[in-house]
Scaffold this motif. Structure first.
Motif, PDB file in Angstrom:
ATOM      1  N   ILE A 105     -26.913 -19.121  -5.038  1.00 26.81           N
ATOM      2  CA  ILE A 105     -26.852 -20.497  -4.552  1.00 26.81           C
ATOM      3  C   ILE A 105     -25.592 -20.667  -3.720  1.00 26.81           C
ATOM      4  CG2 ILE A 105     -26.675 -22.926  -5.198  1.00 26.81           C
ATOM      5  CD1 ILE A 105     -28.117 -22.185  -7.813  1.00 26.81           C
ATOM      6  N   PHE A 106     -25.765 -21.079  -2.474  1.00 24.01           N
ATOM      7  CA  PHE A 106     -24.657 -21.302  -1.552  1.00 24.01           C
ATOM      8  C   PHE A 106     -24.495 -22.797  -1.280  1.00 24.01           C
ATOM      9  CE2 PHE A 106     -25.774 -16.965  -0.830  1.00 24.01           C
ATOM     10  CZ  PHE A 106     -24.645 -16.325  -0.320  1.00 24.01           C
ATOM     11  N   ILE A 107     -23.247 -23.212  -1.062  1.00 21.38           N
ATOM     12  CA  ILE A 107     -22.995 -24.580  -0.599  1.00 21.38           C
ATOM     13  C   ILE A 107     -22.213 -24.508   0.712  1.00 21.38           C
ATOM     14  CG2 ILE A 107     -23.066 -25.572  -2.901  1.00 21.38           C
ATOM     15  CD1 ILE A 107     -19.724 -25.559  -1.201  1.00 21.38           C
ATOM     16  N   TYR A 108     -22.316 -25.601   1.466  1.00 22.94           N
ATOM     17  CA  TYR A 108     -21.618 -25.693   2.750  1.00 22.94           C
ATOM     18  C   TYR A 108     -20.782 -26.962   2.727  1.00 22.94           C
ATOM     19  CZ  TYR A 108     -20.866 -25.774   7.817  1.00 22.94           C
ATOM     20  OH  TYR A 108     -20.299 -25.795   9.058  1.00 22.94           O
ATOM     21  N   ARG A 168     -22.454 -27.290  12.243  1.00 22.75           N
ATOM     22  CA  ARG A 168     -22.412 -25.834  12.300  1.00 22.75           C
ATOM     23  C   ARG A 168     -23.157 -25.173  11.138  1.00 22.75           C
ATOM     24  NH1 ARG A 168     -17.238 -23.187  14.843  1.00 22.75           N
ATOM     25  NH2 ARG A 168     -18.992 -21.994  15.662  1.00 22.75           N
ATOM     26  N   ALA A 169     -23.706 -25.965  10.273  1.00 20.98           N
ATOM     27  CA  ALA A 169     -24.304 -25.424   9.051  1.00 20.98           C
ATOM     28  C   ALA A 169     -25.452 -24.467   9.339  1.00 20.98           C
ATOM     29  CB  ALA A 169     -24.780 -26.562   8.152  1.00 20.98           C
ATOM     30  N   GLU A 170     -26.355 -24.823  10.205  1.00 20.23           N
ATOM     31  CA  GLU A 170     -27.524 -23.987  10.451  1.00 20.23           C
ATOM     32  C   GLU A 170     -27.158 -22.685  11.150  1.00 20.23           C
ATOM     33  OE1 GLU A 170     -30.660 -23.986   9.422  1.00 20.23           O
ATOM     34  OE2 GLU A 170     -30.021 -25.647   8.141  1.00 20.23           O
ATOM     35  N   GLU A 171     -26.266 -22.753  12.123  1.00 19.06           N
ATOM     36  CA  GLU A 171     -25.897 -21.530  12.840  1.00 19.06           C
ATOM     37  C   GLU A 171     -25.150 -20.553  11.944  1.00 19.06           C
ATOM     38  OE1 GLU A 171     -22.049 -21.783  15.392  1.00 19.06           O
ATOM     39  OE2 GLU A 171     -22.987 -23.765  15.564  1.00 19.06           O
ATOM     40  N   ARG A 172     -24.523 -21.055  10.885  1.00 19.67           N
ATOM     41  CA  ARG A 172     -23.772 -20.209   9.971  1.00 19.67           C
ATOM     42  C   ARG A 172     -24.582 -19.816   8.733  1.00 19.67           C
ATOM     43  NH1 ARG A 172     -18.176 -21.209  11.216  1.00 19.67           N
ATOM     44  NH2 ARG A 172     -18.027 -20.544  13.389  1.00 19.67           N
ATOM     45  N   ALA A 173     -25.829 -20.243   8.668  1.00 23.75           N
ATOM     46  CA  ALA A 173     -26.642 -19.971   7.471  1.00 23.75           C
ATOM     47  C   ALA A 173     -26.981 -18.489   7.363  1.00 23.75           C
ATOM     48  CB  ALA A 173     -27.919 -20.796   7.513  1.00 23.75           C
TER      49      ALA A 173
END
Length: 372
Positions: free
Chosen positions: A129-132, A138-143
């Motif tokens: 489980i990851f959190i941002y 920038r969340a999607e590009e760093r997923a």
């Protein structure tokens, strides 16, 4: 006549202390294993001093909120999950998955409710489980979509999981610098690492090694892992190891001859406290399955035993480094290995400054370069 030398000295005033460079929030960080958050349950975790509650909603989706009720500040992780709503265990204040307070059970319907609590983006990748916590844009590009070879059935994988009382940069240095094989002499004999090359960019760096035995014999655990991955025709120097820091994660791969890597390790380091002097290391160690069925199953207990002993030695030594930093009040690192200088520069560029703590040395973090 004894040659003169320069005694161990503190860094010059104004030099960057890498141990006070915080991990950048604009990346996804692992907080828990998927299996730890059961349906309809909540657990509390920490990210760089911030309490976060993870809970699994009615359709199995993971949600992450600030782990403090907006009322009396008690942990929401003590609360009750109802559908996608999390209710505080104290007075029953209810929050939806965005952190909005949607109900205070002892008030009537006309009152204006408090704003609620902070929410975090959360997702599951390969059983973690990851959190941002950073810039939402920038969340999607760093997923992340996959972690090493965890999802590849051609590999057998074990979890790596331990809390370490050391700044995350010590972890990066420990893995990246294979010249520390002397540390593992009791488990591996005397091994010499030879650096074959290095590469680096703004937010990444790589180093290549090969290894040779200088003295001593293989332990049972080392023999087990090498017996699984090494081909009969491979010589003593046939192995190639490449270690990559692609900020903020690390990956280690080993090749024996041509083809795909026979060993693949993925690691993520999540800072726990505000000063980021402790971290929880999450990872996967994957070993390529040999052609003969069942061999890896027989060897696996020995592989697990061996790798745990190596990781424990690494844990102990980086915690000793952290203790030395705490005693000296700043980073006295005297680095000579070019690959580690590359790594320190990447970590300094990509991290964020943290203020000096009260009552501690005033060598503050300065952007962006890091002294090696």
């Amino acid at each position: 006549m004894i040659d003169s030398y320069t005694a161990n000295q503190p860094p010059p005033q104004g030099a960057t202390d890498l141990r006070r460079v915080g991990t950048h929030p604009d990346f996804w960080y692992p907080l828990a294993w998927s299996r730890e958050v059961k349906a309809g349950k909540a657990i509390g975790r920490k990210f760089a001093g911030e309490p976060i509650v993870l809970y699994r909603g009615s359709e199995g989706k993971i949600h992450a909120l600030e782990d403090r009720c907006a009322h009396r500040q008690v942990p929401l992780s003590l609360g009750v999950v109802k559908g996608d709503t999390l209710k505080c265990a104290y007075h029953g204040w209810a929050y939806d998955c965005t952190g909005k307070c949607i109900d205070i059970p002892y008030l009537g319907g006309g009152e204006r409710l408090p704003n609620g609590v902070k929410s975090y983006q959360a997702r599951e990748v390969d059983g973690l489980i990851f959190i941002y916590a950073g810039d939402p844009q920038r969340a999607e590009e760093r997923a992340l979509t996959t972690l090493g070879s965890k999802a590849d059935a051609r590999y057998k994988t074990r979890e790596l999981n331990r809390e370490v009382a050391a700044h995350y940069t010590f972890m990066h240095e420990n893995l990246f610098d294979m010249n520390h094989q002397f540390l593992h002499r009791k488990n591996m004999g005397t091994i010499k690492a030879t650096c074959l090359g290095r590469r680096h960019g703004d937010d990444w760096c790589e180093v290549d090694y090969t290894f040779s035995r200088v003295d001593g014999k293989q332990s049972v655990g080392e023999a087990a892992i090498l017996g699984v991955v090494r081909k009969r025709e491979a010589g003593n120097n046939a192995d190639l190891m490449t270690i990559r820091t692609g900020y903020p994660y690390q990956r280690l791969k080993v090749w024996v001859g041509d083809g795909e890597p026979v060993l693949d390790v993925w690691l993520g380091y999540t800072p726990l406290d505000k000063e980021q002097r402790t971290n929880r290391t999450f990872g996967y160690l994957s070993v390529k399955r040999p052609k003969i069925p069942g061999v890896i199953e027989v060897a696996w207990p020995f592989i697990t035993w061996f790798t745990e002993r190596i990781f424990q030695e690494d844990k102990d030594i980086v915690e000793a480094e952290q203790a030395a930093h705490d005693a000296q009040g700043t980073d006295w690192n005297n680095e000579v290995f070019p690959a580690i200088k590359d790594l320190r520069a990447v970590l300094g560029r990509c991290g964020v400054p943290m203020p000096a703590s009260n009552g501690r040395n005033g060598h503050g973090v300065k952007e962006p370069a890091v002294s090696s």
